[in-house]
Design a protein around this motif. Structure first.
Motif, PDB file in Angstrom:
ATOM      1  N   CYS A 259      28.949  44.137  76.506  1.00  0.00           N
ATOM      2  CA  CYS A 259      28.345  45.175  75.651  1.00  0.00           C
ATOM      3  C   CYS A 259      26.922  44.834  75.228  1.00  0.00           C
ATOM      4  N   GLY A 260      26.651  43.544  74.988  1.00  0.00           N
ATOM      5  CA  GLY A 260      25.348  43.130  74.454  1.00  0.00           C
ATOM      6  C   GLY A 260      24.185  43.498  75.356  1.00  0.00           C
ATOM      7  N   VAL A 261      24.455  43.714  76.651  1.00  0.00           N
ATOM      8  CA  VAL A 261      23.367  44.106  77.563  1.00  0.00           C
ATOM      9  C   VAL A 261      22.686  45.397  77.085  1.00  0.00           C
ATOM     10  N   HIS A 262      23.438  46.282  76.445  1.00  0.00           N
ATOM     11  CA  HIS A 262      22.829  47.517  75.919  1.00  0.00           C
ATOM     12  C   HIS A 262      21.796  47.175  74.849  1.00  0.00           C
ATOM     13  N   GLN A 263      22.187  46.265  73.924  1.00  0.00           N
ATOM     14  CA  GLN A 263      21.282  45.911  72.819  1.00  0.00           C
ATOM     15  C   GLN A 263      20.061  45.162  73.347  1.00  0.00           C
ATOM     16  N   ILE A 264      20.278  44.287  74.331  1.00  0.00           N
ATOM     17  CA  ILE A 264      19.159  43.547  74.925  1.00  0.00           C
ATOM     18  C   ILE A 264      18.189  44.537  75.564  1.00  0.00           C
ATOM     19  N   ASP A 265      18.755  45.517  76.261  1.00  0.00           N
ATOM     20  CA  ASP A 265      17.917  46.528  76.908  1.00  0.00           C
ATOM     21  C   ASP A 265      17.136  47.338  75.865  1.00  0.00           C
ATOM     22  N   LEU A 266      17.823  47.720  74.773  1.00  0.00           N
ATOM     23  CA  LEU A 266      17.131  48.491  73.730  1.00  0.00           C
ATOM     24  C   LEU A 266      15.956  47.704  73.159  1.00  0.00           C
ATOM     25  N   ALA A 267      16.185  46.407  72.894  1.00  0.00           N
ATOM     26  CA  ALA A 267      15.124  45.589  72.298  1.00  0.00           C
ATOM     27  C   ALA A 267      13.905  45.552  73.215  1.00  0.00           C
ATOM     28  N   ARG A 268      14.113  45.343  74.535  1.00  0.00           N
ATOM     29  CA  ARG A 268      12.994  45.299  75.481  1.00  0.00           C
ATOM     30  C   ARG A 268      12.299  46.654  75.559  1.00  0.00           C
ATOM     31  N   TRP A 269      13.111  47.707  75.523  1.00  0.00           N
ATOM     32  CA  TRP A 269      12.560  49.060  75.684  1.00  0.00           C
ATOM     33  C   TRP A 269      11.820  49.497  74.419  1.00  0.00           C
ATOM     34  N   TRP A 270      12.453  49.271  73.255  1.00  0.00           N
ATOM     35  CA  TRP A 270      11.804  49.680  71.998  1.00  0.00           C
ATOM     36  C   TRP A 270      10.477  48.948  71.817  1.00  0.00           C
ATOM     37  N   LEU A 271      10.494  47.643  72.090  1.00  0.00           N
ATOM     38  CA  LEU A 271       9.291  46.839  71.832  1.00  0.00           C
ATOM     39  C   LEU A 271       8.309  46.877  72.997  1.00  0.00           C
ATOM     40  N   ASP A 272       8.782  47.350  74.147  1.00  0.00           N
ATOM     41  CA  ASP A 272       7.984  47.290  75.380  1.00  0.00           C
ATOM     42  C   ASP A 272       7.428  45.879  75.557  1.00  0.00           C
ATOM     43  N   SER A 273       8.316  44.911  75.394  1.00  0.00           N
ATOM     44  CA  SER A 273       7.863  43.520  75.415  1.00  0.00           C
ATOM     45  C   SER A 273       8.968  42.634  75.981  1.00  0.00           C
TER      46      SER A 273
END
Ligand SMILES: NC(=O)c1ccc[n+]([C@@H]2O[C@H](COP(=O)([O-])OP(=O)(O)OC[C@H]3O[C@@H](n4cnc5c(N)ncnc54)[C@H](O)[C@@H]3O)[C@@H](O)[C@H]2O)c1
Length: 364
Positions: free
Chosen positions: A186-200
Protein backbone atom coordinates in the motif's frame (compact mmCIF):
# COMPACT_ATOMS: atom_id res chain seq x y z
CA UNK A 1 -14.62 3.48 -28.74
CA UNK A 2 -11.35 2.09 -27.47
CA UNK A 3 -11.65 -1.56 -26.49
CA UNK A 4 -10.14 -2.57 -23.17
CA UNK A 5 -9.51 -5.99 -21.60
CA UNK A 6 -8.97 -6.95 -17.98
CA UNK A 7 -6.74 -9.80 -16.91
CA UNK A 8 -7.42 -10.96 -13.34
CA UNK A 9 -11.07 -10.64 -12.27
CA UNK A 10 -10.69 -10.49 -8.48
CA UNK A 11 -11.79 -7.93 -5.93
CA UNK A 12 -10.02 -4.82 -7.26
CA UNK A 13 -11.30 -5.53 -10.78
CA UNK A 14 -14.84 -5.94 -9.44
CA UNK A 15 -14.96 -2.96 -7.09
CA UNK A 16 -12.50 -0.56 -8.73
CA UNK A 17 -11.65 -1.07 -12.39
CA UNK A 18 -14.78 -2.54 -14.00
CA UNK A 19 -17.30 0.06 -12.72
CA UNK A 20 -14.87 2.90 -13.47
CA UNK A 21 -14.13 1.84 -17.07
CA UNK A 22 -17.85 1.48 -17.70
CA UNK A 23 -18.38 5.10 -16.56
CA UNK A 24 -15.95 6.59 -19.07
CA UNK A 25 -17.51 7.33 -22.46
CA UNK A 26 -14.91 6.54 -25.09
CA UNK A 27 -13.72 3.31 -23.41
CA UNK A 28 -15.43 -0.03 -23.87
CA UNK A 29 -14.69 -2.85 -21.46
CA UNK A 30 -14.72 -5.59 -24.07
CA UNK A 31 -12.95 -8.71 -22.79
CA UNK A 32 -12.07 -10.49 -19.56
CA UNK A 33 -9.61 -13.23 -18.70
CA UNK A 34 -8.93 -14.96 -15.41
CA UNK A 35 -7.01 -18.15 -14.76
CA UNK A 36 -10.20 -19.20 -12.97
CA UNK A 37 -12.67 -18.97 -15.87
CA UNK A 38 -15.70 -19.10 -13.54
CA UNK A 39 -14.57 -15.78 -12.08
CA UNK A 40 -14.29 -14.13 -15.53
CA UNK A 41 -17.67 -15.58 -16.52
CA UNK A 42 -19.29 -14.32 -13.32
CA UNK A 43 -17.94 -10.78 -13.92
CA UNK A 44 -19.04 -10.90 -17.56
CA UNK A 45 -22.62 -11.65 -16.53
CA UNK A 46 -22.66 -9.25 -13.58
CA UNK A 47 -21.42 -6.28 -15.64
CA UNK A 48 -22.71 -7.30 -19.10
CA UNK A 49 -19.28 -7.37 -20.71
CA UNK A 50 -19.17 -8.70 -24.32
CA UNK A 51 -16.55 -11.43 -23.83
CA UNK A 52 -14.95 -13.66 -21.19
CA UNK A 53 -12.31 -16.00 -22.58
CA UNK A 54 -10.99 -19.28 -21.22
CA UNK A 55 -7.53 -18.78 -22.79
CA UNK A 56 -5.04 -15.93 -22.85
CA UNK A 57 -4.57 -16.34 -26.61
CA UNK A 58 -8.26 -15.67 -27.29
CA UNK A 59 -8.25 -12.75 -24.85
CA UNK A 60 -5.23 -11.01 -26.39
CA UNK A 61 -6.49 -11.65 -29.94
CA UNK A 62 -10.00 -10.28 -29.29
CA UNK A 63 -9.38 -6.82 -30.75
CA UNK A 64 -8.59 -5.00 -27.51
CA UNK A 65 -6.12 -2.10 -27.62
CA UNK A 66 -5.12 -2.00 -23.96
CA UNK A 67 -4.93 -4.45 -21.10
CA UNK A 68 -5.55 -3.75 -17.42
CA UNK A 69 -3.48 -6.09 -15.23
CA UNK A 70 -5.35 -6.88 -12.00
CA UNK A 71 -3.66 -10.13 -10.99
CA UNK A 72 -1.58 -10.56 -7.80
CA UNK A 73 1.84 -8.86 -7.90
CA UNK A 74 3.93 -12.00 -8.67
CA UNK A 75 1.93 -12.47 -11.94
CA UNK A 76 2.35 -8.89 -13.24
CA UNK A 77 5.65 -9.68 -14.97
CA UNK A 78 4.17 -12.52 -17.04
CA UNK A 79 1.04 -10.52 -17.92
CA UNK A 80 3.05 -7.52 -19.12
CA UNK A 81 5.42 -9.72 -21.15
CA UNK A 82 2.42 -11.35 -22.85
CA UNK A 83 0.80 -7.96 -23.52
CA UNK A 84 4.03 -6.72 -25.15
CA UNK A 85 4.08 -9.81 -27.36
CA UNK A 86 0.56 -8.97 -28.57
CA UNK A 87 1.45 -5.24 -28.77
CA UNK A 88 -1.13 -3.97 -26.27
CA UNK A 89 -0.82 -0.88 -24.07
CA UNK A 90 -0.89 -1.81 -20.36
CA UNK A 91 -2.15 -0.27 -17.14
CA UNK A 92 -0.75 -2.49 -14.40
CA UNK A 93 -1.88 -2.55 -10.78
CA UNK A 94 0.67 -1.71 -8.13
CA UNK A 95 3.18 -2.88 -7.07
CA UNK A 96 4.41 -2.94 -10.67
CA UNK A 97 6.67 -5.97 -10.11
CA UNK A 98 8.39 -8.07 -7.50
CA UNK A 99 11.88 -6.63 -7.94
CA UNK A 100 13.77 -3.96 -9.84
CA UNK A 101 15.20 -6.36 -12.39
CA UNK A 102 11.82 -7.60 -13.58
CA UNK A 103 10.25 -4.12 -13.54
CA UNK A 104 13.08 -2.67 -15.66
CA UNK A 105 12.66 -5.54 -18.11
CA UNK A 106 8.89 -4.99 -18.24
CA UNK A 107 9.48 -1.34 -19.09
CA UNK A 108 12.09 -2.18 -21.74
CA UNK A 109 10.03 -4.87 -23.45
CA UNK A 110 6.99 -2.60 -23.63
CA UNK A 111 9.09 0.23 -25.04
CA UNK A 112 10.54 -2.10 -27.68
CA UNK A 113 6.99 -3.16 -28.59
CA UNK A 114 6.14 0.54 -29.09
CA UNK A 115 3.46 0.40 -26.40
CA UNK A 116 2.86 2.42 -23.20
CA UNK A 117 3.07 0.91 -19.72
CA UNK A 118 1.34 2.71 -16.86
CA UNK A 119 1.17 2.06 -13.12
CA UNK A 120 -2.24 2.09 -11.41
CA UNK A 121 -1.57 4.87 -8.89
CA UNK A 122 -5.24 5.84 -8.63
CA UNK A 123 -4.68 8.01 -5.48
CA UNK A 124 -3.28 10.74 -7.75
CA UNK A 125 -6.71 11.13 -9.36
CA UNK A 126 -8.68 11.79 -6.17
CA UNK A 127 -9.95 15.39 -6.29
CA UNK A 128 -8.44 15.93 -2.82
CA UNK A 129 -5.01 14.75 -4.02
CA UNK A 130 -5.32 17.04 -7.05
CA UNK A 131 -6.29 19.95 -4.75
CA UNK A 132 -3.21 19.31 -2.59
CA UNK A 133 -1.07 19.28 -5.78
CA UNK A 134 -2.54 22.66 -6.78
CA UNK A 135 -2.32 24.23 -3.29
CA UNK A 136 1.36 23.28 -3.03
CA UNK A 137 2.02 24.93 -6.42
CA UNK A 138 0.10 28.05 -5.34
CA UNK A 139 2.32 28.19 -2.22
CA UNK A 140 -0.82 28.19 -0.04
CA UNK A 141 1.29 26.94 2.88
CA UNK A 142 4.54 28.65 1.86
CA UNK A 143 7.45 26.29 1.25
CA UNK A 144 6.60 22.67 2.00
CA UNK A 145 8.92 21.19 4.61
CA UNK A 146 7.24 18.02 5.84
CA UNK A 147 4.72 15.43 4.65
CA UNK A 148 3.19 13.04 7.18
CA UNK A 149 1.32 10.30 5.29
CA UNK A 150 -0.29 7.70 7.48
CA UNK A 151 -2.31 4.60 6.69
CA UNK A 152 -2.72 2.36 9.69
CA UNK A 153 -5.06 -0.43 8.65
CA UNK A 154 -6.44 -3.63 10.17
CA UNK A 155 -6.77 -5.27 6.72
CA UNK A 156 -10.18 -6.67 7.70
CA UNK A 157 -8.76 -8.46 10.76
CA UNK A 158 -6.18 -11.03 11.67
CA UNK A 159 -8.51 -14.03 11.72
CA UNK A 160 -11.40 -15.48 9.82
CA UNK A 161 -13.69 -18.33 10.77
CA UNK A 162 -13.69 -21.24 8.32
CA UNK A 163 -16.66 -23.41 7.34
CA UNK A 164 -16.02 -25.65 10.40
CA UNK A 165 -16.28 -22.64 12.68
CA UNK A 166 -12.52 -22.70 13.40
CA UNK A 167 -10.49 -19.53 13.73
CA UNK A 168 -7.81 -19.35 11.00
CA UNK A 169 -5.37 -16.64 9.87
CA UNK A 170 -6.91 -14.42 7.22
CA UNK A 171 -5.61 -15.55 3.81
CA UNK A 172 -5.89 -12.01 2.50
CA UNK A 173 -3.59 -10.65 5.21
CA UNK A 174 -1.13 -13.56 5.04
CA UNK A 175 -0.89 -13.17 1.23
CA UNK A 176 -0.21 -9.45 1.43
CA UNK A 177 2.41 -9.92 4.16
CA UNK A 178 4.17 -12.57 2.05
CA UNK A 179 4.10 -10.30 -1.03
CA UNK A 180 6.13 -7.66 0.87
CA UNK A 181 4.03 -6.20 3.68
CA UNK A 182 2.31 -2.84 4.07
CA UNK A 183 4.94 -0.52 2.58
CA UNK A 184 5.25 -2.50 -0.67
CA UNK A 185 1.57 -3.35 -0.94
CA UNK A 186 0.00 0.00 0.00
CA UNK A 187 2.80 2.45 0.86
CA UNK A 188 3.77 2.73 -2.81
CA UNK A 189 0.72 4.99 -3.25
CA UNK A 190 1.95 7.37 -0.53
CA UNK A 191 5.51 7.32 -1.89
CA UNK A 192 4.15 8.16 -5.33
CA UNK A 193 2.01 11.00 -3.93
CA UNK A 194 5.00 12.52 -2.13
CA UNK A 195 7.12 12.51 -5.33
CA UNK A 196 4.23 13.84 -7.40
CA UNK A 197 3.06 16.53 -4.96
CA UNK A 198 6.58 17.83 -4.39
CA UNK A 199 7.79 17.18 -7.94
CA UNK A 200 11.02 16.18 -6.26
CA UNK A 201 12.98 12.94 -6.22
CA UNK A 202 13.96 11.06 -3.09
CA UNK A 203 17.69 11.40 -2.37
CA UNK A 204 17.85 9.55 0.94
CA UNK A 205 15.63 7.05 2.73
CA UNK A 206 15.41 4.92 5.85
CA UNK A 207 12.88 2.23 6.71
CA UNK A 208 12.12 1.35 10.31
CA UNK A 209 10.09 -1.75 11.14
CA UNK A 210 7.85 -2.82 13.99
CA UNK A 211 6.70 -6.43 14.26
CA UNK A 212 3.39 -7.21 15.89
CA UNK A 213 3.24 -10.57 14.06
CA UNK A 214 6.17 -12.71 13.05
CA UNK A 215 6.33 -12.34 9.28
CA UNK A 216 9.58 -11.64 7.46
CA UNK A 217 8.44 -8.13 6.53
CA UNK A 218 7.42 -5.75 9.33
CA UNK A 219 3.64 -5.50 9.61
CA UNK A 220 3.88 -1.91 10.86
CA UNK A 221 6.55 0.34 9.47
CA UNK A 222 7.90 3.83 8.97
CA UNK A 223 9.66 5.23 5.95
CA UNK A 224 11.58 8.50 6.14
CA UNK A 225 12.54 10.14 2.85
CA UNK A 226 14.56 13.29 2.14
CA UNK A 227 13.64 14.93 -1.17
CA UNK A 228 15.94 16.83 -3.46
CA UNK A 229 13.96 20.05 -2.77
CA UNK A 230 14.83 19.82 0.94
CA UNK A 231 11.44 18.59 2.15
CA UNK A 232 11.03 15.48 4.29
CA UNK A 233 8.33 12.78 4.01
CA UNK A 234 7.34 10.36 6.74
CA UNK A 235 5.14 7.44 5.63
CA UNK A 236 3.62 5.22 8.33
CA UNK A 237 1.90 2.03 7.14
CA UNK A 238 0.36 -0.83 9.07
CA UNK A 239 -1.45 -4.09 8.41
CA UNK A 240 -1.63 -4.76 12.16
CA UNK A 241 -3.49 -1.77 13.48
CA UNK A 242 -6.04 -3.22 15.91
CA UNK A 243 -6.38 -6.37 13.80
CA UNK A 244 -7.79 -8.31 16.76
CA UNK A 245 -10.29 -5.65 17.83
CA UNK A 246 -13.94 -6.58 17.73
CA UNK A 247 -14.62 -3.18 16.22
CA UNK A 248 -11.88 -2.13 13.81
CA UNK A 249 -10.76 1.41 13.32
CA UNK A 250 -8.48 2.75 10.58
CA UNK A 251 -6.29 5.82 10.63
CA UNK A 252 -5.71 7.38 7.19
CA UNK A 253 -4.42 10.91 6.96
CA UNK A 254 -2.20 13.33 5.11
CA UNK A 255 -0.56 16.36 6.70
CA UNK A 256 1.44 18.68 4.50
CA UNK A 257 3.32 21.15 6.65
CA UNK A 258 4.84 24.30 5.21
CA UNK A 259 6.48 27.54 6.32
CA UNK A 260 3.02 29.18 6.32
CA UNK A 261 0.57 26.59 7.54
CA UNK A 262 -0.71 23.09 7.06
CA UNK A 263 -3.02 21.09 4.78
CA UNK A 264 -4.83 18.33 6.67
CA UNK A 265 -6.79 15.47 5.08
CA UNK A 266 -8.47 12.77 7.13
CA UNK A 267 -10.25 9.95 5.32
CA UNK A 268 -12.12 8.55 8.30
CA UNK A 269 -13.33 11.94 9.53
CA UNK A 270 -14.10 13.18 5.99
CA UNK A 271 -12.20 16.36 6.76
CA UNK A 272 -9.94 18.39 4.48
CA UNK A 273 -8.68 21.81 5.50
CA UNK A 274 -6.10 24.46 4.80
CA UNK A 275 -4.79 26.56 7.70
CA UNK A 276 -2.42 29.44 7.02
CA UNK A 277 -1.76 33.04 8.05
CA UNK A 278 -4.91 34.17 6.16
CA UNK A 279 -7.22 31.88 8.15
CA UNK A 280 -8.79 28.45 7.76
CA UNK A 281 -10.46 27.09 4.65
CA UNK A 282 -12.59 23.95 4.86
CA UNK A 283 -12.21 22.21 1.52
CA UNK A 284 -14.61 19.75 -0.11
CA UNK A 285 -13.60 16.24 0.96
CA UNK A 286 -13.25 13.38 -1.57
CA UNK A 287 -12.31 9.70 -1.14
CA UNK A 288 -8.58 9.01 -1.35
CA UNK A 289 -8.82 7.05 -4.63
CA UNK A 290 -10.42 7.72 -7.98
CA UNK A 291 -10.49 4.89 -10.50
CA UNK A 292 -12.79 6.93 -12.74
CA UNK A 293 -10.37 9.86 -12.77
CA UNK A 294 -7.58 7.45 -13.70
CA UNK A 295 -9.59 6.04 -16.63
CA UNK A 296 -10.51 9.51 -17.90
CA UNK A 297 -6.78 10.21 -18.08
CA UNK A 298 -6.05 6.79 -19.61
CA UNK A 299 -8.55 7.53 -22.39
CA UNK A 300 -6.66 10.75 -23.23
CA UNK A 301 -3.33 8.90 -23.15
CA UNK A 302 -4.63 6.22 -25.54
CA UNK A 303 -6.22 8.76 -27.88
CA UNK A 304 -3.08 10.91 -28.02
CA UNK A 305 -0.62 7.99 -27.79
CA UNK A 306 1.26 9.94 -25.13
CA UNK A 307 1.31 9.41 -21.32
CA UNK A 308 -0.02 12.88 -20.38
CA UNK A 309 -0.74 12.82 -16.64
CA UNK A 310 -0.78 9.03 -16.32
CA UNK A 311 1.67 7.54 -13.79
CA UNK A 312 4.35 5.86 -15.88
CA UNK A 313 6.32 2.63 -15.53
CA UNK A 314 9.17 4.76 -14.13
CA UNK A 315 6.87 6.08 -11.38
CA UNK A 316 5.96 2.48 -10.54
CA UNK A 317 9.59 1.33 -10.54
CA UNK A 318 10.78 4.19 -8.31
CA UNK A 319 8.00 3.83 -5.73
CA UNK A 320 8.32 0.04 -5.58
CA UNK A 321 12.10 0.24 -5.28
CA UNK A 322 11.87 2.73 -2.41
CA UNK A 323 9.25 0.61 -0.62
CA UNK A 324 11.23 -2.62 -1.05
CA UNK A 325 14.51 -1.01 0.01
CA UNK A 326 12.82 0.41 3.12
CA UNK A 327 11.36 -2.98 3.97
CA UNK A 328 14.76 -4.67 3.46
CA UNK A 329 16.42 -1.98 5.60
CA UNK A 330 13.96 -2.69 8.40
CA UNK A 331 14.49 -6.46 8.15
CA UNK A 332 18.30 -6.06 8.16
CA UNK A 333 18.09 -3.81 11.20
CA UNK A 334 16.04 -6.45 13.03
CA UNK A 335 18.46 -9.25 12.10
CA UNK A 336 21.61 -7.21 12.82
CA UNK A 337 20.66 -4.31 15.07
CA UNK A 338 23.10 -1.45 14.72
CA UNK A 339 24.45 0.25 17.83
CA UNK A 340 23.48 3.65 16.42
CA UNK A 341 19.83 4.61 16.82
CA UNK A 342 18.10 5.36 13.48
CA UNK A 343 17.45 9.03 14.23
CA UNK A 344 21.20 9.56 14.80
CA UNK A 345 21.86 7.94 11.44
CA UNK A 346 19.34 10.25 9.79
CA UNK A 347 21.14 13.31 11.09
CA UNK A 348 24.54 12.08 9.90
CA UNK A 349 23.27 11.21 6.40
CA UNK A 350 21.35 14.44 5.90
CA UNK A 351 24.40 16.40 7.03
CA UNK A 352 26.34 14.71 4.25
CA UNK A 353 23.73 15.37 1.58
CA UNK A 354 22.95 18.99 2.28
CA UNK A 355 25.01 22.05 3.13
CA UNK A 356 22.31 23.19 5.43
CA UNK A 357 20.43 20.68 7.52
CA UNK A 358 16.89 19.79 6.41
CA UNK A 359 14.43 20.68 9.18
CA UNK A 360 13.09 17.40 10.56
CA UNK A 361 11.25 17.46 13.83
CA UNK A 362 12.16 13.89 14.80
CA UNK A 363 15.91 14.63 14.81
CA UNK A 364 17.23 15.52 18.24
N1 LIG B 1 -4.83 0.28 -6.35
C1 LIG B 1 -5.52 -0.16 -5.32
O1 LIG B 1 -6.15 0.61 -4.63
C2 LIG B 1 -5.51 -1.64 -5.03
C3 LIG B 1 -6.32 -2.19 -4.04
C4 LIG B 1 -6.30 -3.57 -3.84
C5 LIG B 1 -5.48 -4.39 -4.62
N2 LIG B 1 -4.66 -3.82 -5.55
C6 LIG B 1 -3.75 -4.62 -6.37
O2 LIG B 1 -4.51 -5.30 -7.38
C7 LIG B 1 -3.95 -6.57 -7.65
C8 LIG B 1 -5.01 -7.64 -7.46
O3 LIG B 1 -5.51 -7.58 -6.16
P1 LIG B 1 -6.93 -8.21 -5.75
O4 LIG B 1 -7.16 -7.81 -4.35
O5 LIG B 1 -7.97 -7.93 -6.76
O6 LIG B 1 -6.56 -9.78 -5.78
P2 LIG B 1 -7.59 -11.02 -5.90
O7 LIG B 1 -6.85 -12.20 -5.37
O8 LIG B 1 -8.92 -10.68 -5.35
O9 LIG B 1 -7.76 -11.19 -7.49
C9 LIG B 1 -6.75 -11.64 -8.33
C10 LIG B 1 -7.38 -12.37 -9.51
O10 LIG B 1 -6.32 -12.74 -10.40
C11 LIG B 1 -6.57 -14.07 -10.85
N3 LIG B 1 -5.30 -14.67 -11.27
C12 LIG B 1 -4.32 -15.16 -10.47
N4 LIG B 1 -3.31 -15.64 -11.23
C13 LIG B 1 -3.65 -15.42 -12.51
C14 LIG B 1 -3.01 -15.67 -13.75
N5 LIG B 1 -1.82 -16.27 -13.81
N6 LIG B 1 -3.65 -15.30 -14.88
C15 LIG B 1 -4.87 -14.71 -14.83
N7 LIG B 1 -5.53 -14.47 -13.69
C16 LIG B 1 -4.93 -14.81 -12.55
C17 LIG B 1 -7.21 -14.77 -9.67
O11 LIG B 1 -7.94 -15.92 -10.08
C18 LIG B 1 -8.11 -13.67 -9.11
O12 LIG B 1 -9.40 -13.69 -9.68
C19 LIG B 1 -2.71 -6.70 -6.72
O13 LIG B 1 -1.57 -6.27 -7.41
C20 LIG B 1 -3.03 -5.71 -5.60
O14 LIG B 1 -1.87 -5.20 -4.97
C21 LIG B 1 -4.70 -2.47 -5.79
Amino acid sequence: MIKIGIIGCGSIAEFGHIPAIQKVAGLQLYALYDRDFSRAYQMQRQFQIPHAYPTEEEFFSSGIEAVIVCTPAPIHYKNVMDAAKYRKHVLCEKPLGMNEEEMVEMEKVMKNAGRMLFTGFNYRFSQSAKDIHRLIREKAIGEVRLLRLIYNWHLHGKWHWNENGERVDSELRVGRMIEGGPMVDCGVHQIDLARWWLDSEVVWQQGIGVWLDDYEAPDHMYLHMAHNCGAHTMVEMSFSYNTTSKEHRTNFQYEIIGTDGVIRYNREEHSFELRNSHGTQYLPWHPEKSFTGMYEELLKALQNETPGDMPTADDGIIATKIAKTATDQAIRERDNPSTVCPSTKVKAEVGRLYDKEVPMDFVD
